[in-house]
Design an enzyme around this catalytic site. Structure first.
Site, PDB file in Angstrom:
ATOM      1  N   CYS A  24     -15.210  60.132  -1.950  1.00 57.80           N
ATOM      2  CA  CYS A  24     -14.210  59.964  -2.062  1.00 57.80           C
ATOM      3  C   CYS A  24     -13.264  61.306  -2.746  1.00 57.80           C
ATOM      4  O   CYS A  24     -14.424  61.841  -3.402  1.00 57.80           O
ATOM      5  CB  CYS A  24     -14.536  58.539  -3.429  1.00 57.80           C
ATOM      6  SG  CYS A  24     -12.035  58.365  -3.831  1.00 57.80           S
ATOM      7  N   ASN A  50     -12.178  53.377   3.395  1.00 60.72           N
ATOM      8  CA  ASN A  50     -11.819  52.228   2.081  1.00 60.72           C
ATOM      9  C   ASN A  50     -12.161  51.369   3.390  1.00 60.72           C
ATOM     10  O   ASN A  50     -11.909  50.786   4.120  1.00 60.72           O
ATOM     11  CB  ASN A  50     -10.731  52.650   2.065  1.00 60.72           C
ATOM     12  CG  ASN A  50     -10.558  53.318   0.840  1.00 60.72           C
ATOM     13  OD1 ASN A  50     -11.463  54.472   0.032  1.00 60.72           O
ATOM     14  ND2 ASN A  50      -9.500  54.527   1.716  1.00 60.72           N
ATOM     15  N   HIS A  62     -12.459  54.082  -6.683  1.00 60.53           N
ATOM     16  CA  HIS A  62     -11.170  53.497  -7.591  1.00 60.53           C
ATOM     17  C   HIS A  62     -11.007  52.804  -8.502  1.00 60.53           C
ATOM     18  O   HIS A  62     -10.530  52.164  -8.954  1.00 60.53           O
ATOM     19  CB  HIS A  62     -10.324  52.625  -5.804  1.00 60.53           C
ATOM     20  CG  HIS A  62     -10.226  53.836  -4.206  1.00 60.53           C
ATOM     21  ND1 HIS A  62      -9.523  53.578  -3.656  1.00 60.53           N
ATOM     22  CD2 HIS A  62     -10.426  55.136  -4.567  1.00 60.53           C
ATOM     23  CE1 HIS A  62      -9.321  54.813  -3.191  1.00 60.53           C
ATOM     24  NE2 HIS A  62      -9.995  55.392  -3.442  1.00 60.53           N
ATOM     25  N   ARG A  65      -2.301  48.431   7.989  1.00 60.38           N
ATOM     26  CA  ARG A  65      -1.828  48.940   6.459  1.00 60.38           C
ATOM     27  C   ARG A  65      -1.054  48.727   5.953  1.00 60.38           C
ATOM     28  O   ARG A  65      -0.166  48.304   4.682  1.00 60.38           O
ATOM     29  CB  ARG A  65      -2.264  50.436   6.476  1.00 60.38           C
ATOM     30  CG  ARG A  65      -1.785  51.068   5.118  1.00 60.38           C
ATOM     31  CD  ARG A  65      -2.609  52.562   4.530  1.00 60.38           C
ATOM     32  NE  ARG A  65      -1.877  52.933   3.608  1.00 60.38           N
ATOM     33  CZ  ARG A  65      -1.791  54.153   3.490  1.00 60.38           C
ATOM     34  NH1 ARG A  65      -2.738  55.339   4.365  1.00 60.38           N
ATOM     35  NH2 ARG A  65      -1.719  54.873   2.431  1.00 60.38           N
ATOM     36  N   TYR A 112      -5.998  54.971  -9.647  1.00 60.46           N
ATOM     37  CA  TYR A 112      -6.159  54.380  -8.889  1.00 60.46           C
ATOM     38  C   TYR A 112      -5.783  52.884 -10.570  1.00 60.46           C
ATOM     39  O   TYR A 112      -6.018  51.303 -10.228  1.00 60.46           O
ATOM     40  CB  TYR A 112      -6.962  53.729  -8.019  1.00 60.46           C
ATOM     41  CG  TYR A 112      -7.040  53.988  -7.020  1.00 60.46           C
ATOM     42  CD1 TYR A 112      -6.274  53.585  -6.119  1.00 60.46           C
ATOM     43  CD2 TYR A 112      -7.575  55.612  -6.445  1.00 60.46           C
ATOM     44  CE1 TYR A 112      -6.077  54.197  -4.775  1.00 60.46           C
ATOM     45  CE2 TYR A 112      -7.764  55.671  -5.408  1.00 60.46           C
ATOM     46  CZ  TYR A 112      -6.873  55.141  -4.562  1.00 60.46           C
ATOM     47  OH  TYR A 112      -6.766  56.075  -3.020  1.00 60.46           O
TER      48      TYR A 112
END
Length: 421
Positions: A164, A144, A194, A90, A244
């Protein structure tokens, strides 16, 4: 009822456990299996999970294992919440795209594509093992990028629904502002995972009064501040975009912010160390307050509601999920995965009808759907050219020079996770 959590060693998991314990009448779990290859973390989380169940009087049994096949054997539902590559991957997703002046984020843009390429093959392997163990089991995907992963699962014929926490977060916030119960708030939630907009906020159900204009009129400043977007934008749109959308509506501003502050991955990694220390305390028997800063607010409640509906144990009749479009948004292919309100039951999720969509939202949704098509093709088949095509198609990238450079960086940073590289 047996429920298995893949990625059960996540520091997220006590949030889920707390929901299972509190909402046991909605989802009566007899056996909860937490499976994770990181045995040390898993035992810390599992110990806390057992103490939470005991404190709240939950009669279910919590089992921990690193054996996936054993974990999914006989499971009625399997919840996926894994992170391939961990926080280290990440951290990379959030940093190297910034070198090109592009957003560095783990679920969208170049970082999101990297996560999809790492994740889809692993999830499909897990799902196939679930199918062999119990073909009737439902797979609930919280991993995700949810839209791409859910589409991979559905395309492979699995019984899957994507989940989500964005929608349930809005539902809870709007209910508090309106002074009503969350169950009384029905969202006209539209878009892709998102990439969504709240185009209506109805009281009492799908046919209820739309109070979104009232919300924006009376609480627009608070809503805008929460999204880090200007109030005047919400007033002009007349809808509430998910946070987002800031990556699209304020791209350059966000890039500058990301360049000048610690990455979210580094913050979460430090937080996880503290949480794991807490989880190891045998006196701790509830989720710590620090977990609220980890992310995933209301995830447990959404997961319980969805699992209960899919398994016929109760649950809300309408929920926001990720599932096949099937004509709901006529400007998208039927096999696109969208995030909308759906009627959920034992047979799965059936999207509710959606009024005509403003071209402002339809255009961006269609563009990102095209990117997701190409991203899934790259995840399934590999190859530098497929990665380049997906990056070139993404609205946050779009320029061939950026796509070329980002392709090379993506492959270099993820080579150990890409069988074809």
């Amino acid at each position: 009822m047996k429920l298995t959590v893949v990625g059960g060693g996540s520091t997220y998991t006590p949030e889920l456990i707390d929901g299972f314990a509190r909402l046991r009448d909605t989802l009566p779990i007899e056996e909860l299996v937490l499976v994770d290859p990181a045995v040390g973390r898993l035992e810390l989380v599992g110990g806390l999970a057992r103490r939470i169940f005991a404190k709240q009087g939950h009669p279910g049994r919590v089992v921990t294992t690193d054996d996936l096949d054993q974990a999914v054997e006989g499971a009625d539902a399997v919840l996926l919440q894994l992170r391939v590559g961990g926080q280290a991957a990440r951290q990379q997703d959030e940093t190297w795209p910034l070198e090109c002046g592009c957003v560095g984020q783990e679920t969208t843009g170049a970082g999101g594509l990297a996560k999809a390429l790492r994740t889809v093959p692993v999830v499909l392997d897990i799902a196939e093992r679930v199918r062999r163990a119990n073909p009737g089991a439902w797979i609930i995907d919280f991993t995700n990028p949810v839209g791409i992963v859910t589409r991979a699962l559905l395309q492979a014929g699995h019984k899957a629904v994507g989940l989500c926490n964005v929608a349930i977060g809005f539902q809870r916030k709007f209910a508090a502002l309106l002074g009503v119960e969350p169950a009384d708030v029905h969202l006209d939630h539209l878009g892709l995972n998102h990439l969504t907009w709240e185009t209506g906020v109805r009281l009492g159900g799908p046919e209820g009064e739309d109070v979104l204009p009232k919300l924006l009129g009376e609480h627009g400043e608070a809503i805008a501040a929460n999204l880090h977007l200007p109030r005047r934008l919400l007033d002009r749109l007349g809808v509430v975009p998910s946070y987002y959308l800031r990556y699209y509506y304020a791209h350059d501003e966000v890039v500058e912010e990301l360049r000048t502050r610690p990455s979210r991955a580094s913050e979460v990694a430090a937080m996880e160390e503290r949480l794991l220390d807490m989880y190891g305390d045998p006196a701790l028997d509830e989720k710590p307050a620090l977990l609220g800063k980890r992310g995933g607010a209301f995830y447990s409640e959404a997961a319980v509601d969805l699992a209960a509906s899919l398994l016929g144990a109760g649950g809300s009749p309408y929920q926001v999920v990720n599932t096949y479009n099937n004509g709901t948004l006529p400007f998208l292919p039927d096999d696109a995965v969208i995030e909308v309100q759906a009627a959920v039951g034992r047979q799965g999720a059936a999207p509710l009808a959606v009024p005509p969509v403003d071209p402002l939202y339809a255009g961006l949704t269609a563009a990102v759907t095209t990117y997701e098509d190409l991203a899934l093709e790259a995840a399934l088949r590999g190859g530098r050219d497929r990665v380049f095509r997906a990056l070139l198609a993404h609205p946050l990238i779009g320029q061939y020079a950026y796509a070329e450079t980002l392709t090379d960086q993506l492959i270099a940073h993820n080579r150990e996770h890409l069988a074809w590289a």
